[in-house]
Scaffold this motif. Structure first.
Motif, PDB file in Angstrom:
ATOM      1  N   ASN A   8       0.803  -1.219   0.000  1.00 39.27           N
ATOM      2  CA  ASN A   8       0.000   0.000   0.000  1.00 39.27           C
ATOM      3  C   ASN A   8       0.840   1.274   0.000  1.00 39.27           C
ATOM      4  O   ASN A   8       0.298   2.368   0.206  1.00 39.27           O
ATOM      5  CB  ASN A   8      -0.938   0.016   1.209  1.00 39.27           C
ATOM      6  CG  ASN A   8      -2.003  -1.061   1.116  1.00 39.27           C
ATOM      7  OD1 ASN A   8      -2.588  -1.264   0.050  1.00 39.27           O
ATOM      8  ND2 ASN A   8      -2.243  -1.754   2.218  1.00 39.27           N
ATOM      9  N   ASN A   9       2.108   1.142  -0.245  1.00 34.83           N
ATOM     10  CA  ASN A   9       2.965   2.318  -0.273  1.00 34.83           C
ATOM     11  C   ASN A   9       2.634   3.184  -1.486  1.00 34.83           C
ATOM     12  O   ASN A   9       2.595   2.715  -2.620  1.00 34.83           O
ATOM     13  CB  ASN A   9       4.436   1.880  -0.318  1.00 34.83           C
ATOM     14  CG  ASN A   9       5.367   3.068  -0.269  1.00 34.83           C
ATOM     15  OD1 ASN A   9       5.656   3.666  -1.287  1.00 34.83           O
ATOM     16  ND2 ASN A   9       5.815   3.404   0.924  1.00 34.83           N
ATOM     17  N   THR A  10       2.393   4.461  -1.258  1.00 33.68           N
ATOM     18  CA  THR A  10       1.937   5.370  -2.312  1.00 33.68           C
ATOM     19  C   THR A  10       2.989   5.538  -3.410  1.00 33.68           C
ATOM     20  O   THR A  10       2.671   5.469  -4.606  1.00 33.68           O
ATOM     21  CB  THR A  10       1.601   6.745  -1.709  1.00 33.68           C
ATOM     22  OG1 THR A  10       0.619   6.589  -0.701  1.00 33.68           O
ATOM     23  CG2 THR A  10       1.082   7.695  -2.790  1.00 33.68           C
ATOM     24  N   LYS A  29      -2.888   0.812  -8.960  1.00 33.07           N
ATOM     25  CA  LYS A  29      -3.663   1.138  -7.771  1.00 33.07           C
ATOM     26  C   LYS A  29      -3.480   0.083  -6.687  1.00 33.07           C
ATOM     27  O   LYS A  29      -3.648   0.370  -5.503  1.00 33.07           O
ATOM     28  CB  LYS A  29      -5.145   1.238  -8.135  1.00 33.07           C
ATOM     29  CG  LYS A  29      -5.470   2.413  -9.048  1.00 33.07           C
ATOM     30  CD  LYS A  29      -6.959   2.483  -9.305  1.00 33.07           C
ATOM     31  CE  LYS A  29      -7.295   3.670 -10.193  1.00 33.07           C
ATOM     32  NZ  LYS A  29      -8.752   3.768 -10.456  1.00 33.07           N
ATOM     33  N   TYR A  30      -3.144  -1.127  -7.133  1.00 32.78           N
ATOM     34  CA  TYR A  30      -2.928  -2.207  -6.175  1.00 32.78           C
ATOM     35  C   TYR A  30      -1.783  -3.078  -6.667  1.00 32.78           C
ATOM     36  O   TYR A  30      -1.699  -3.403  -7.853  1.00 32.78           O
ATOM     37  CB  TYR A  30      -4.189  -3.054  -6.000  1.00 32.78           C
ATOM     38  CG  TYR A  30      -3.995  -4.197  -5.019  1.00 32.78           C
ATOM     39  CD1 TYR A  30      -4.009  -3.963  -3.652  1.00 32.78           C
ATOM     40  CD2 TYR A  30      -3.782  -5.498  -5.475  1.00 32.78           C
ATOM     41  CE1 TYR A  30      -3.818  -5.003  -2.748  1.00 32.78           C
ATOM     42  CE2 TYR A  30      -3.585  -6.539  -4.582  1.00 32.78           C
ATOM     43  CZ  TYR A  30      -3.596  -6.276  -3.221  1.00 32.78           C
ATOM     44  OH  TYR A  30      -3.399  -7.297  -2.336  1.00 32.78           O
ATOM     45  N   LYS A  66       3.235   2.498  -5.583  1.00 32.94           N
ATOM     46  CA  LYS A  66       2.139   2.413  -6.548  1.00 32.94           C
ATOM     47  C   LYS A  66       2.372   3.349  -7.733  1.00 32.94           C
ATOM     48  O   LYS A  66       2.093   2.996  -8.879  1.00 32.94           O
ATOM     49  CB  LYS A  66       0.812   2.769  -5.870  1.00 32.94           C
ATOM     50  CG  LYS A  66       0.334   1.739  -4.861  1.00 32.94           C
ATOM     51  CD  LYS A  66      -0.963   2.199  -4.209  1.00 32.94           C
ATOM     52  CE  LYS A  66      -1.456   1.182  -3.181  1.00 32.94           C
ATOM     53  NZ  LYS A  66      -2.710   1.632  -2.525  1.00 32.94           N
ATOM     54  N   LYS A  67       2.899   4.537  -7.461  1.00 35.21           N
ATOM     55  CA  LYS A  67       3.212   5.470  -8.551  1.00 35.21           C
ATOM     56  C   LYS A  67       4.319   4.922  -9.445  1.00 35.21           C
ATOM     57  O   LYS A  67       4.279   5.057 -10.664  1.00 35.21           O
ATOM     58  CB  LYS A  67       3.631   6.816  -7.975  1.00 35.21           C
ATOM     59  CG  LYS A  67       2.497   7.609  -7.359  1.00 35.21           C
ATOM     60  CD  LYS A  67       3.005   8.957  -6.862  1.00 35.21           C
ATOM     61  CE  LYS A  67       1.855   9.764  -6.267  1.00 35.21           C
ATOM     62  NZ  LYS A  67       2.328  11.081  -5.752  1.00 35.21           N
TER      63      LYS A  67
END
Length: 404
Positions: free
Chosen positions: A60-62, A71-72, A65-66
């Motif tokens: 779930n690290n932002t 998104k997952y 994900k980027k």
């Protein structure tokens, strides 16, 4: 640091061919798994279990994900992770490894040595598999390994493997100096190095009995050595002992060849090293003598320095065992892919250490060491995220700050 730069290694990892047949059903892209495994290793997670736990904590690290533009992020099970890493094409990862570190090395002084992968011992399950080893090629000046050769002793020995490595034309630097243990003191290897215009300094031991007898006899025929160096003033300490080395060089002043041999071409120097070790605990004095040959001439002090620098490859192996716990890694079929990733992590530690080894940036009370780098990387994401700033002039590395 821009996200675009962070993606560069990730893009390189996409070039590694995925062994899985049905591409449309792949839930765990290979390049993402390789990238995450490398970052987990840098964070001090050395076993499959630790790597897998770290991955699960990072889904779930932002920033992650980027980076992956998702998104997952899907994380495989531990057994699937093991299967993916054991079946990936290690030769393709090796190409990325060599390209990445090519600009971090000088390739003037190169050490070659084999390391057994003790976790590849057969334990009854894969009876057709052999004990694996890896041939590491170390740049002595930077202490960075920049190439590997994979050895399965049921198929390929160290000698033909190194011969293949030489023929890859990866070593093409003029005045390059190779050093290695006596096992690789073979006329085929030394003659290839000589023909390519590079230099070598090779140990002569019992595996070349006739060669050693001739080397010792030739040196004994000299009234005095051509040059001599005693390093007693350096106060060298090794394993609770004070060590003194006396290096004597024998060369022919009238021509280049100091000793003619039908198989070994262009032997220009014979080096005799007498080592005296005095134990601080017991006072015991031990003296040993070894001989080496070289296809070039130099001073006794320079030969002494080159010989000692060879053992930096053993230090590298020590870091792999102590920091990456490589000997505890179990993989009977293909332990090489994760071995390359471990080398990747150790190299990044080493680059950091080379820059800050005389400074106290990690602790106010102690200088920067490899062990401290690992410990602080485990608990300090900011330190890990700073790695690319050290090497961005060469090739930006996609480190980002993770929060676990």
């Amino acid at each position: 640091m821009k996200l675009k730069k962070k993606r560069l290694l990730l893009q390189q990892l996409k070039t590694v061919k995925d062994f899985r047949v049905d591409k449309h059903k792949i839930l765990y892209p290979l390049h993402e798994i390789l990238f995450l495994t490398l970052f987990a290793l840098l964070k001090g997670n050395t076993t499959f279990k630790e790597i897998h736990i770290w991955m699960e904590c990072s889904v779930n690290n932002t920033l992650l994900k980027k980076l992956f533009e998702k998104k997952y992020i899907s994380i495989p099970s531990k057994s699937t992770l093991h299967r993916i890493l054991m079946n990936v094409d290690n030769e393709e990862i090796e190409l990325i490894f060599r390209e990445y570190f090519a600009k971090h090395i000088k390739k003037k002084n190169v050490a070659i040595d084999r390391k057994w992968l003790n976790g590849s011992d057969i334990n009854g399950q894969y009876t057709q598999q052999g004990h694996k080893a890896i041939l590491n090629v170390l740049d002595k000046e930077t202490q960075v390994v920049f190439a590997h050769k994979f050895l399965d002793h049921t198929k390929k020995s160290e000698i033909p493997a190194f011969t293949e490595l030489l023929k890859e034309n990866y070593f093409s630097s003029d005045s390059q100096i190779f050093s290695f243990d006596a096992l690789l003191t073979q006329h085929e290897i030394l003659n290839i190095i000589n023909t390519q215009g590079s230099k070598y300094i090779a140990k002569v031991k019992g595996n070349q009995k006739l060669l050693k007898e001739k080397v010792v006899l030739t040196a004994s025929n000299f009234v005095n050595p051509s040059d001599r160096y005693n390093d007693s003033e350096l106060n060298t300490l090794e394993r609770d002992c004070r060590v003194i080395r006396v290096v004597e060089v024998y060369e022919n002043r009238d021509c280049d060849i100091v000793m003619h041999h039908l198989l070994f071409k262009n032997i220009q120097s014979i080096i005799k090293v007498t080592k005296t070790s005095t134990s601080f605990k017991t006072g015991e004095v031990k003296t040993t003598t070894e001989y080496l040959i070289a296809n070039y001439k130099s001073t006794a002090k320079e030969f002494r320095d080159t010989i000692l620098q060879h053992w930096r490859v053993e230090t590298y192996h020590y870091h792999l065992d102590k920091l990456m716990e490589e000997d505890d890694h179990i993989a009977y079929i293909n332990p090489f892919s994760i071995s390359i990733l471990r080398s990747f992590a150790i190299n990044l530690y080493q680059i950091f250490h080379n820059k800050y080894k005389d400074e106290k940036i990690l602790s106010k009370s102690a200088k920067t060491t490899m062990a401290n780098i690992k410990n602080y990387s485990r608990h300090d994401d900011e330190l890990v995220s700073n790695y690319p700033k050290l090497i961005s002039n060469f090739s930006p590395y996609p480190m980002i700050t993770f929060s676990t």
